[in-house]
Motif scaffolding. Sequence first.
Motif, mmCIF file in Angstrom:
data_model
loop_
_atom_site.group_PDB
_atom_site.id
_atom_site.type_symbol
_atom_site.label_atom_id
_atom_site.label_comp_id
_atom_site.label_asym_id
_atom_site.label_seq_id
_atom_site.Cartn_x
_atom_site.Cartn_y
_atom_site.Cartn_z
ATOM 1 N N ALA A 110 1.009 -1.113 0.280
ATOM 2 C CA ALA A 110 0.110 -0.263 0.473
ATOM 3 C C ALA A 110 0.519 1.357 -0.184
ATOM 4 N N TYR A 111 0.141 2.225 -1.655
ATOM 5 C CA TYR A 111 1.264 3.386 -0.940
ATOM 6 C C TYR A 111 0.773 4.676 -0.473
ATOM 7 N N THR A 112 0.461 5.570 -0.053
ATOM 8 C CA THR A 112 0.166 6.742 -0.179
ATOM 9 C C THR A 112 0.415 8.014 0.091
ATOM 10 N N LYS A 113 0.331 9.996 -0.266
ATOM 11 C CA LYS A 113 0.697 10.475 -0.446
ATOM 12 C C LYS A 113 -0.256 11.806 -0.355
ATOM 13 N N SER A 114 -0.058 12.477 0.490
ATOM 14 C CA SER A 114 -0.876 13.614 0.817
ATOM 15 C C SER A 114 -0.282 14.893 0.603
ATOM 16 N N GLN A 115 -1.103 16.157 -0.247
ATOM 17 C CA GLN A 115 -0.219 16.780 -0.300
ATOM 18 C C GLN A 115 -1.287 18.615 -0.327
ATOM 19 N N ALA A 116 -0.350 19.700 1.144
ATOM 20 C CA ALA A 116 -1.766 21.028 0.340
ATOM 21 C C ALA A 116 -2.015 21.347 -0.479
ATOM 22 N N GLY A 117 -2.975 21.917 -1.056
ATOM 23 C CA GLY A 117 -3.159 23.449 -1.638
ATOM 24 C C GLY A 117 -2.851 24.748 -1.435
ATOM 25 N N LYS A 118 -3.112 25.822 -2.417
ATOM 26 C CA LYS A 118 -2.716 26.746 -2.369
ATOM 27 C C LYS A 118 -4.299 27.903 -2.484
ATOM 28 N N ASN A 119 -3.875 29.010 -1.781
ATOM 29 C CA ASN A 119 -5.183 29.636 -1.695
ATOM 30 C C ASN A 119 -4.731 30.975 -3.021
ATOM 31 N N GLU A 120 -5.709 31.802 -3.375
ATOM 32 C CA GLU A 120 -5.963 32.601 -4.316
ATOM 33 C C GLU A 120 -4.939 33.492 -4.242
ATOM 34 N N ASP A 121 -3.662 33.562 -3.185
ATOM 35 C CA ASP A 121 -2.175 34.551 -3.519
ATOM 36 C C ASP A 121 -1.441 33.473 -3.547
ATOM 37 N N ASN A 122 -1.781 31.805 -3.983
ATOM 38 C CA ASN A 122 -0.310 31.051 -4.366
ATOM 39 C C ASN A 122 0.367 30.849 -3.559
ATOM 40 N N LEU A 123 -0.353 30.858 -1.731
ATOM 41 C CA LEU A 123 0.140 30.552 -0.644
ATOM 42 C C LEU A 123 -0.480 29.656 -0.587
ATOM 43 N N THR A 124 0.418 28.205 0.298
ATOM 44 C CA THR A 124 0.126 27.277 0.703
ATOM 45 C C THR A 124 -0.901 27.364 2.030
ATOM 46 N N LYS A 125 -1.258 26.930 2.067
ATOM 47 C CA LYS A 125 -2.771 26.336 2.955
ATOM 48 C C LYS A 125 -2.164 25.016 4.021
#
Length: 444
Positions: free
Chosen positions: A161-176
């Motif tokens: 089994a393999y996993t990966k999770s990555q945070a998104g970005k807001n309208e200002d292109n900043l990682t949330k």
Amino acid sequence: MNKATRTTSLRQHKLTFLKDNNNSLQLQTRSQSFKQNISISPDKKSQISPTKQNSVFLNGQLLTRPRSKYNQQANLSTTKLQDSQKMFLIQQAQQQQAQQQRSEQSPALHRKQQSDKVLKYDLPKISPIKARIPIKQLQSDMNQLDLFKREQIKQNLIKSAYTKSQAGKNEDNLTKTNQDSFISLQSFKDNMSLFGVCDGHGQEGHKCSQFIRDNLPKNISSQLSQSPSSITESISKSFIRTNSQLCNAEEIITTFSGSTTVISLIVDDTIYTANVGDSRSIICRLQSNGVKTAISLSNDHKPDLPQERRRIEQSGGRVEPYIDFDGSSLGPSRVWLKSEDIPGLAMSRSFGDKVAASCGVICEPEILTHKIQEGDLFMVLASDGVWEFLSNEQVIDMIYPYYVQDEGNAACVRIVKESIKLWKLNDTVIDDITIVIVFFNKQK
């Protein structure tokens, strides 16, 4: 020498303890082919039990010696032992000393080496004496055998089994803050494996998803222990109990925050998938003609589905998309209070979300079952950050080459990169992206 005080049987040889005038013990072994006297010093006589001697045959003779912890100190008479028997005792002492030194130098490595030597499950061995015991008394052994078989099924079924999770970005292109969490428990309970994805939303969505990740598996395990025969009922009760715990947690405000959750519980060769919200689970099947198909293991819970809309409206809510100042509809259908433009939830089922729960949003999961068959290659669970712009078929097509090469981590990276690219092309924000991929061994 006085009369023998105790006699016991060991491997069809008799061990007799004799007491002499000096109040010392003498151990005498008798058999048809061999007779040997071994003297034991008085200070050891109270520490050695005749029923726990460690006996070995060597060159047709029975060699009896105390347990290993006394090997180096026991006062054994070696006048009649052969040279090969002396070497045996010396080698045993050296091996034990070397093993002790290795364990002191690297305790972690020593524990791993010892655990590798021990089987997780031992097949029951029924002796001729035990075979005469009534069948009811042998039930525990048969249960152990059944558990062993089911464990083998699980080990043969799941490759990795393999996993990966990555945070998104807001309208200002900043990682949330990443509001996604995942569950990957290949050895969950007995013959079971548990995988899942939680997608939080709202100001405290990350706390909600983490709370579910930590507590839902515990509740499922507890419910299964109480009602092992009803898996679907145990899962459903676990979801409801976890939601109650989440809403009553003082450190988490769930008025406008919550989380979707999809889990897949694998029991033997059956997958029980429970879903609340719009995270999704699918499986890839390779047909006999070489065509790959994506089989849905869950359904997305959107408010505009007829059954979901009916429940919400009967509970005093309404379902419609967001309406801007010009009266135009924007985005997907959402859940609103009858007379207020809150909470605007884009799903009809979730954990938490107290305001949405007051108008028909529920945490009761929809549970579907799937029997794993020949040609089922891998399973995918992911948050809607993946499914927003990628179809089920596109996902399995991208993963399949990595399944062939047994590169699960690379498959996760590929899906995440492709999802981010599509979010950039279609929106001003990037959602959190989480994926769990489970490779199966080929089924016969």
